[in-house]
Design a protein around this motif. Structure first.
Motif, mmCIF file in Angstrom:
data_model
loop_
_atom_site.group_PDB
_atom_site.id
_atom_site.type_symbol
_atom_site.label_atom_id
_atom_site.label_comp_id
_atom_site.label_asym_id
_atom_site.label_seq_id
_atom_site.Cartn_x
_atom_site.Cartn_y
_atom_site.Cartn_z
ATOM 1 N N MET A 224 31.702 -4.998 15.921
ATOM 2 C CA MET A 224 33.008 -4.952 16.974
ATOM 3 C C MET A 224 34.328 -4.343 16.433
ATOM 4 O O MET A 224 34.939 -3.474 16.916
ATOM 5 N N MET A 225 34.377 -4.859 14.775
ATOM 6 C CA MET A 225 35.247 -4.192 14.331
ATOM 7 C C MET A 225 35.541 -2.842 13.995
ATOM 8 O O MET A 225 36.660 -1.872 13.978
ATOM 9 N N LEU A 226 34.367 -2.167 13.615
ATOM 10 C CA LEU A 226 34.060 -0.944 13.114
ATOM 11 C C LEU A 226 33.697 0.149 14.074
ATOM 12 O O LEU A 226 33.802 1.365 13.959
ATOM 13 N N PHE A 227 32.627 -0.512 15.074
ATOM 14 C CA PHE A 227 31.914 0.459 15.799
ATOM 15 C C PHE A 227 31.608 -0.112 17.166
ATOM 16 O O PHE A 227 30.724 0.058 17.836
ATOM 17 N N SER A 228 32.692 -0.507 17.686
ATOM 18 C CA SER A 228 32.543 -1.090 19.229
ATOM 19 C C SER A 228 32.479 0.066 20.180
ATOM 20 O O SER A 228 31.977 -0.354 21.250
ATOM 21 N N ASN A 229 32.701 1.055 19.869
ATOM 22 C CA ASN A 229 32.377 2.245 20.922
ATOM 23 C C ASN A 229 31.402 3.016 20.809
ATOM 24 O O ASN A 229 31.045 3.871 21.547
ATOM 25 N N PRO A 231 27.228 3.449 20.640
ATOM 26 C CA PRO A 231 25.858 2.629 21.093
ATOM 27 C C PRO A 231 24.932 2.131 19.834
ATOM 28 O O PRO A 231 25.196 2.626 18.633
ATOM 29 N N PHE A 232 24.026 1.338 20.153
ATOM 30 C CA PHE A 232 23.256 0.610 19.236
ATOM 31 C C PHE A 232 22.422 1.738 18.596
ATOM 32 O O PHE A 232 21.996 2.511 19.003
ATOM 33 N N SER A 233 22.334 1.634 17.137
ATOM 34 C CA SER A 233 21.617 2.354 16.249
ATOM 35 C C SER A 233 20.906 1.528 15.321
ATOM 36 O O SER A 233 21.398 0.891 14.600
ATOM 37 N N TRP A 234 19.444 1.753 15.253
ATOM 38 C CA TRP A 234 18.825 0.964 14.283
ATOM 39 C C TRP A 234 19.151 1.201 12.660
ATOM 40 O O TRP A 234 19.139 0.427 12.039
ATOM 41 N N THR A 235 19.581 2.477 12.671
ATOM 42 C CA THR A 235 20.146 2.872 11.222
ATOM 43 C C THR A 235 21.306 2.276 10.787
ATOM 44 O O THR A 235 21.469 1.521 9.718
ATOM 45 N N ARG A 236 22.146 2.236 11.545
ATOM 46 C CA ARG A 236 23.407 1.697 11.319
ATOM 47 C C ARG A 236 23.145 -0.005 11.605
ATOM 48 O O ARG A 236 23.827 -0.687 10.547
ATOM 49 N N HIS A 237 22.407 -0.463 12.155
ATOM 50 C CA HIS A 237 21.995 -2.001 12.233
ATOM 51 C C HIS A 237 21.387 -2.274 11.025
ATOM 52 O O HIS A 237 21.831 -3.325 10.356
ATOM 53 N N SER A 238 20.445 -1.783 10.443
ATOM 54 C CA SER A 238 19.974 -2.076 9.403
ATOM 55 C C SER A 238 20.651 -1.883 7.934
ATOM 56 O O SER A 238 20.545 -2.915 7.098
ATOM 57 N N LEU A 239 21.301 -0.798 8.017
ATOM 58 C CA LEU A 239 22.301 -0.856 6.882
ATOM 59 C C LEU A 239 23.460 -1.863 6.611
ATOM 60 O O LEU A 239 23.760 -2.425 5.650
ATOM 61 N N ILE A 240 24.106 -2.184 7.837
ATOM 62 C CA ILE A 240 24.989 -3.433 7.943
ATOM 63 C C ILE A 240 24.217 -4.580 7.475
ATOM 64 O O ILE A 240 24.759 -5.326 6.767
ATOM 65 N N THR A 241 23.138 -4.653 8.105
ATOM 66 C CA THR A 241 22.166 -6.200 7.786
ATOM 67 C C THR A 241 22.020 -6.160 6.303
ATOM 68 O O THR A 241 22.003 -7.076 5.462
ATOM 69 N N ILE A 242 21.572 -4.888 5.591
ATOM 70 C CA ILE A 242 21.210 -4.890 4.201
ATOM 71 C C ILE A 242 22.553 -5.022 3.386
ATOM 72 O O ILE A 242 22.606 -5.888 2.453
ATOM 73 N N ALA A 243 23.663 -4.552 3.614
ATOM 74 C CA ALA A 243 24.958 -4.774 3.020
ATOM 75 C C ALA A 243 25.353 -6.003 2.966
ATOM 76 O O ALA A 243 25.916 -6.702 1.785
ATOM 77 N N LEU A 244 25.150 -6.684 4.143
ATOM 78 C CA LEU A 244 25.693 -7.849 4.366
ATOM 79 C C LEU A 244 24.716 -8.971 3.316
ATOM 80 O O LEU A 244 25.400 -10.033 2.656
ATOM 81 N N ASN A 245 23.683 -8.762 3.479
ATOM 82 C CA ASN A 245 22.740 -9.601 2.473
ATOM 83 C C ASN A 245 22.864 -9.234 1.217
ATOM 84 O O ASN A 245 22.811 -10.181 0.429
ATOM 85 N N ILE A 246 22.915 -8.228 0.511
ATOM 86 C CA ILE A 246 23.200 -7.950 -0.855
ATOM 87 C C ILE A 246 24.462 -8.591 -1.193
ATOM 88 O O ILE A 246 24.620 -9.155 -2.230
ATOM 89 N N ILE A 247 25.657 -8.569 -0.478
ATOM 90 C CA ILE A 247 26.809 -9.362 -1.003
ATOM 91 C C ILE A 247 26.836 -10.901 -1.005
ATOM 92 O O ILE A 247 27.154 -11.422 -1.811
ATOM 93 N N ILE A 248 26.262 -11.525 0.089
ATOM 94 C CA ILE A 248 26.147 -12.806 -0.027
ATOM 95 C C ILE A 248 25.133 -13.199 -1.051
ATOM 96 O O ILE A 248 25.258 -14.340 -1.802
ATOM 97 N N VAL A 249 24.322 -12.589 -1.148
ATOM 98 C CA VAL A 249 23.085 -12.869 -2.257
ATOM 99 C C VAL A 249 23.828 -12.766 -3.757
ATOM 100 O O VAL A 249 23.618 -13.603 -4.531
ATOM 101 N N LEU A 250 24.702 -11.687 -3.934
ATOM 102 C CA LEU A 250 25.221 -11.327 -5.317
ATOM 103 C C LEU A 250 26.340 -12.579 -5.326
ATOM 104 O O LEU A 250 26.400 -12.967 -6.350
ATOM 105 N N PHE A 251 26.982 -12.913 -4.508
ATOM 106 C CA PHE A 251 28.040 -14.028 -4.463
ATOM 107 C C PHE A 251 27.376 -15.313 -4.960
ATOM 108 O O PHE A 251 27.637 -16.171 -5.801
ATOM 109 N N ALA A 252 26.157 -15.552 -4.282
ATOM 110 C CA ALA A 252 25.456 -16.890 -4.458
ATOM 111 C C ALA A 252 24.674 -16.753 -5.989
ATOM 112 O O ALA A 252 24.622 -17.816 -6.490
ATOM 113 N N LEU A 253 24.338 -15.773 -6.411
ATOM 114 C CA LEU A 253 23.717 -15.740 -7.693
ATOM 115 C C LEU A 253 24.981 -15.896 -9.010
ATOM 116 O O LEU A 253 24.518 -16.505 -9.850
ATOM 117 N N TYR A 254 26.098 -15.515 -8.565
ATOM 118 C CA TYR A 254 27.122 -15.602 -9.811
ATOM 119 C C TYR A 254 28.015 -16.319 -9.731
ATOM 120 O O TYR A 254 29.064 -16.650 -10.474
#
Length: 323
Positions: A224-229, A231-254
């Motif tokens: 909603m902050m970056l792509f509110s206007n 339409p839904f895209s599987w590519t964008r949806h997957s990339l954001i999901t991967i990015a969020l997961n990588i960030i929280i995993v790295l934070f939890a690891l270190y």
């Protein structure tokens, strides 16, 4: 509001993964009888990566939250199991407590002043319970106002009942010696107990299932902050999901210590999601007169959440300074 929500949800996900990394190896080791130190399944970082890739990421990749309602229900049943074991173990641990209780072959008398419950006990220690899964689970139901209200009332009432019973019988078991992490006390006086170890594993699994549930509103806020206007895209949806997961995993690891993060996140996340945000949203969106009972109730809920959150945060910082 979206930025604050995203930060709180991100901190919550990271703290839950920290719990998995810290507690899962110790829980697995309680099922083992020999020396398995150095094994990959007792390494917290390895287990965290495997679990995130195999469970968290596939569930977080789902485009709709409906299916996660089942995982949230499963988490709640794990908490009910937790409460039942706490109640049953009340009669398995004697009072007064002794460190060599396992080696004793007689029942220790309970007739002591230390084993009498007190109606009030004031302490600078604050123990905060995070229960985001029951709150977020309401999103999987029909968005009609009446159903949402009924589901919200039911979720909060059931969560309060389970946590209240667990806290009550935990206190009636250990009294003033109750640990900040309740299950640690049971593991100390009932080592390798199958029921207690199973409960710890169920709680960790419930925490794990909460991560993809919180991931959904975090990803939604970011989109909603970056792509509110757009339409839904599987590519964008997957990339954001991967990015969020990588960030929280790295934070939890270190992050070396879970207590500091968990205390801050607990004092902010729980109060914001359960008290502050609902009251604030209702005041913002409702068209009723401010003096109406519903708006006054929302205002009281908002003020109460702010006071509880700030008070808890101040006590946590005070504990850091004194230690």
């Amino acid at each position: 509001i979206l930025t604050g929500t995203l930060f709180i949800l991100f901190a919550a996900m990271s703290s839950y993964l920290l719990i998995i990394k810290t507690e899962l190896p110790a829980t697995i080791s309680e099922f083992l009888s020999g020396d398995y130190s150095g094994s990959w399944y007792l390494d917290g970082q390895t287990l965290l990566i495997i679990i995130c890739v195999g469970i968290v990421f596939p569930l977080a990749l789902l485009p709709k939250i409906g299916f996660l309602g089942y995982t949230s229900s499963l988490s709640f049943f794990f908490m009910v199991f937790f409460a039942l074991v706490i109640i049953i173990k009340k009669w398995s641990i004697p009072c007064p407590l002794t460190l060599n209780y396992v080696e004793q072959h007689f029942q220790i008398s309970n007739a002591t002043d230390d084993c009498k419950p007190k109606l009030f006990h004031f302490s600078k220690e604050v123990y905060i319970i995070q229960s985001i899964d029951s709150t977020c689970a309401i999103l999987s139901f029909s968005p009609s106002k009446k159903r949402m209200q009924n589901v919200t009332n039911t979720a909060i009432a059931l969560s309060f009942l389970v946590y209240f019973v667990s806290a009550l019988f935990g206190y009636l078991t250990f009294y003033d010696k109750v640990a900040s992490e309740l299950l640690q006390g049971y593991s100390k006086y009932l080592p390798h107990d199958v029921a207690v170890t199973t409960v710890k594993l169920c709680i960790l699994f419930a925490v794990l299932l909460t991560v993809p549930l919180i991931h959904f509103p975090a990803r939604k806020a970011l989109m909603m902050m970056l792509f509110s206007n757009l339409p839904f895209s599987w590519t964008r949806h997957s990339l954001i999901t991967i990015a969020l997961n990588i960030i929280i995993v790295l934070f939890a690891l270190y992050v070396p210590d879970i207590r500091n993060v968990f205390g801050i996140v607990g004092s902010s996340t729980s109060t914001c999601l359960i008290f502050v945000f609902p009251g604030l949203f209702y005041l913002k969106l409702s068209r009723e007169d401010f003096l109406s009972w519903k708006k006054l109730g929302a205002f009281v809920l908002l003020i109460f959440g702010i006071l509880v959150g700030n008070f808890s945060l101040a006590l946590i910082i005070f504990n850091w300074i004194t230690k």
